[in-house]
Design a protein around this motif. Structure first.
Motif, PDB file in Angstrom:
ATOM      1  N   TYR A  85       0.837  -1.199   0.000  1.00  0.00           N
ATOM      2  CA  TYR A  85       0.000   0.000   0.000  1.00  0.00           C
ATOM      3  C   TYR A  85       0.875   1.254   0.000  1.00  0.00           C
ATOM      4  O   TYR A  85       1.883   1.323   0.706  1.00  0.00           O
ATOM      5  CB  TYR A  85      -0.929   0.024   1.229  1.00  0.00           C
ATOM      6  N   ILE A  86       0.493   2.233  -0.801  1.00  0.00           N
ATOM      7  CA  ILE A  86       1.276   3.465  -0.931  1.00  0.00           C
ATOM      8  C   ILE A  86       0.533   4.623  -0.259  1.00  0.00           C
ATOM      9  O   ILE A  86      -0.609   4.935  -0.613  1.00  0.00           O
ATOM     10  CB  ILE A  86       1.535   3.788  -2.423  1.00  0.00           C
ATOM     11  N   ASP A  87       1.191   5.272   0.715  1.00  0.00           N
ATOM     12  CA  ASP A  87       0.545   6.371   1.447  1.00  0.00           C
ATOM     13  C   ASP A  87       0.529   7.676   0.659  1.00  0.00           C
ATOM     14  O   ASP A  87      -0.400   8.467   0.772  1.00  0.00           O
ATOM     15  CB  ASP A  87       1.293   6.633   2.762  1.00  0.00           C
ATOM     16  N   GLN A  88       1.606   7.924  -0.065  1.00  0.00           N
ATOM     17  CA  GLN A  88       1.715   9.219  -0.730  1.00  0.00           C
ATOM     18  C   GLN A  88       2.332   9.058  -2.113  1.00  0.00           C
ATOM     19  O   GLN A  88       3.382   8.441  -2.264  1.00  0.00           O
ATOM     20  CB  GLN A  88       2.590  10.157   0.124  1.00  0.00           C
ATOM     21  N   HIS A  89       1.656   9.617  -3.085  1.00  0.00           N
ATOM     22  CA  HIS A  89       2.114   9.522  -4.472  1.00  0.00           C
ATOM     23  C   HIS A  89       2.397  10.933  -4.990  1.00  0.00           C
ATOM     24  O   HIS A  89       1.521  11.786  -4.960  1.00  0.00           O
ATOM     25  CB  HIS A  89       0.999   8.855  -5.302  1.00  0.00           C
ATOM     26  N   LEU A  90       3.630  11.154  -5.421  1.00  0.00           N
ATOM     27  CA  LEU A  90       4.013  12.458  -5.963  1.00  0.00           C
ATOM     28  C   LEU A  90       4.119  12.332  -7.480  1.00  0.00           C
ATOM     29  O   LEU A  90       4.641  11.327  -7.970  1.00  0.00           O
ATOM     30  CB  LEU A  90       5.370  12.898  -5.383  1.00  0.00           C
TER      31      LEU A  90
END
Lengths: 194, 460
Positions: free
Chosen positions: B26-31
């Motif tokens: 799971y990815i919390d933050q995507h830039l």
């Protein structure tokens, strides 16, 4: 994604080590908003002289070589994460890259575009490059099902994640799989609101 | 089993495991930015898949932006279209975008930490290999390709094999004039450009414990240059103090709760790593590169080594250097201080402290490119701008600039550039350009002298 099971082709040797993705596709060609046309500029600054003329010495331009397998020096694809490098290699007509070591991000990008990275030992790679330089018409077979590369100098087995192998053989991509797991992902989010 | 920092963060984000295969992380933050996102947006649109969590995405324009006259329309048509496409995609999908001129605009790896978007214990990704920068916070942060950008858009997850663990410890006392950039260039020169491939690296030891957050970011930034997907440093009081009060950081009791969790993240004392290196801080000196990969680095006072190897010789030929020669006194016409490695306020403070009261050499074009609008503002507020301008430096507007030369900031063919960026690959800073990587201090000194000098002799 194109399916891949087995390929027999001539192969192009490119002995340089540490080929980074800036060489595979220079940054000035990253302005496109689609995936098309990158093949025209693969290895741009090695394929062409500064005055725009063709560098005849570069293996991709040398008429004695052809094929859809690229056999390249150690640590292929290091540097930038640009997937444009994989698009450029596929666009040019490569289906397989053989090296003794691949950079992580490039390897993932290649697999996500039906371009098979085949990792062999450094010793085997050196022998294969020399063999191809001396016998440019020699053919190489890459059998994904059996995970083996067959050549006139002998065979080499290679590793691939079982999941990725299934994806390559069937032409599936990760999005299909992840979407099928949507419920699990939503349940995970509900449990972990940090 | 005892866990590493990496294990703790990774294991907390595993949604599911495929038998004999990868895990769903799971990815919390995507830039995202303009160069590696358009094809991912197209892919989802083509397959009529909605973006799963637009609230976990932040966009900025940085790679392909001009660093002068940002208020004017962009001249290059392709670049303009790429930026317009980003605006359109963000608007359509309800993704916050810090476009050119916005007070939060800047290089993706500079703005996320300064806005408090980057926090310990998170998983973060971006279609850019220097995403490893955010590991400075004890974050699992790594670069991804565009297909993976699309995967995160579609599911907020990625399919990944858990990388192996590597720890690089550096203990001892750093010499005067040795900056975080020198530490990481030294590590890469010692261990090699593919020493970290397949691994996630933790940096440990008193050198990193005593480093500022900005220094830690410089170190983690270049993890990818030794092949590691990412680098991490255990979060500590320095980390918590940096995050506290930032725009998107948790506030009040929420912050205290987070800190309590973040304190549990450092590697357990007896955690086992798959590979370990231990280096001596006393041996590190100001570093410089002489070749065409970041592993080809030497102490500034050393001579170029002699190897009989085709790739090595090809590299020296490109750089027009000879085996065994020293780089001291090499005439340099270009200096670049910027990039996601070294474009934060501390970098400009170091440069300004050396430059103050001196004049740039007449032969040098010195470009200073702040990492963000906020850094640019700080440069002005702290009076550094005046120092640079008096010395004859050109202070430009934020962006990736001459680090990858996608915009007009290109080093001319055949010219050397002493650069604080992260890659000295052939043509990286422009076709035929020759890049020499160094710290902001060495870069500033080069600009003043017009040649490479032994900086160790110029420090009080």
């Amino acid at each position: 994604m194109e399916k891949f099971t087995k390929l027999t082709s001539r192969a192009i040797p490119l002995a340089t080590e540490n080929i980074d993705t800036d060489q595979i596709i220079p940054a000035r060609f990253l302005k496109a908003i689609d995936k098309l046309g990158f093949g025209d500029n693969v290895f741009r600054d090695w394929r062409f002289q500064k005055d725009g003329s063709i560098n005849e010495d570069f293996p991709l331009n040398n008429s004695i070589y052809s094929g859809s397998i690229l056999v390249a020096g150690n640590n292929f694809g290091c540097g930038s994460s640009r997937e444009h490098a994989a698009w450029a290699l596929v666009g040019y007509g490569f289906n397989v890259i053989v090296s003794s070591f691949f950079a992580d991000i490039f390897k993932g990008n290649a697999l996500n575009n039906g371009l098979l990275p085949v990792q062999v030992s450094e010793d085997f790679l050196k022998k294969l490059i020399t063999h191809l330089q001396e016998n440019p018409t020699s053919k190489v077979t890459v059998n994904l099902e059996k995970q083996v590369l067959e050549s006139a100098i002998g065979n080499a087995s290679f590793e691939i994640d079982t999941y990725k192998k299934t994806c390559m053989i069937n032409g599936y991509d990760d999005i299909d799989y992840l979407i099928s797991k949507k419920e699990k992902i939503i349940a995970f989010e509900a449990q972990n609101e940090w | 089993m005892r866990k590493t920092l990496f294990d703790k963060v990774w294991d907390a984000h595993v949604v599911d495991t495929i038998e004999n295969g990868p895990q769903i992380l799971y990815i919390d933050q995507h830039l995202i930015h303009e160069v590696t996102s358009p094809q991912a947006f197209n892919e989802l649109e083509k397959r009529t898949i909605p973006i799963a969590r637009p609230d976990k995405i932040v966009a900025t324009a940085d790679h392909n932006t001009p660093t002068v006259n940002q208020h004017l329309p962009i001249k290059d048509e392709l670049s303009r279209k790429q930026l317009e496409q980003l605006s359109e995609n963000c608007k359509k999908n309800n993704i916050p975008l810090y476009d050119l001129g916005h007070k939060n605009n800047g290089i993706v790896h500079v703005i996320a930490p300064e806005l408090g978007i980057t926090q310990p214990g998170m998983t973060m990704v971006c279609g850019d290999s220097h995403t490893s920068t955010h590991g400075a916070f004890g974050t699992i942060a790594f670069g991804i390709g565009t297909s993976q950008v699309a995967q995160v858009f579609a599911s907020q997850c990625l399919l990944l094999q858990k990388p192996k663990s590597l720890r690089v410890s550096v203990n001892g006392k750093l010499k005067k004039g040795v900056l975080p950039k020198d530490v990481i260039l030294y590590i890469i020169a010692k261990l090699g450009t593919n020493s970290g491939t397949g691994y996630f690296c933790e940096y440990a030891g008193n050198v990193f414990e005593e480093m500022s957050m900005e220094g830690r970011m410089t170190v983690c930034n270049m993890s990818i240059e030794m092949g590691a997907r990412g680098g991490m440093i255990a979060p500590d009081q320095t980390t918590f103090e940096y995050v506290k009060g930032k725009e998107f950081a948790p506030k009040g009791s929420e912050f205290d709760k987070k800190v309590a969790y973040w304190k549990t993240l450092p590697s357990d004392n007896d955690a086992v790593f798959d590979k370990e290196y231990s280096l001596d801080a006393d041996d590190i000196e100001p570093m410089i590169t002489y070749g065409t990969n970041p592993g080809m680095g030497i102490k500034i006072t050393e001579n170029i080594p002699s190897f009989n190897d085709n790739s090595f010789e090809k590299s020296l030929e490109y750089m027009n250097f000879k085996k065994g020669e020293s780089l001291i006194d090499k005439k340099i016409n270009y200096v670049f201080i910027g990039s996601c490695t070294n474009s934060r306020i501390e970098d400009f403070r170091v440069a300004a402290a050396f430059v103050k009261g001196k004049q740039k050499a007449a032969n040098v074009n010195a470009w200073l490119v702040p990492g963000s609008q906020r850094v640019a503002k700080q440069i002005e507020e702290e009076g550094l701008q005046t120092i640079f301008e008096k010395a004859g430096f050109s202070l430009r507007q934020p962006g990736c600039s001459a680090c990858l030369a996608m915009n007009d900031d290109k080093i001319p063919e055949g010219e050397y550039c002493v650069s604080t960026s992260n890659r000295n690959f052939e043509g990286r800073q422009g076709q035929g350009a020759r890049t020499i990587l160094a710290s902001p201090l060495v870069a500033a000194a080069t600009a003043i002298e017009g040649k490479i000098i032994d900086i160790t002799k110029h420090l009080n």
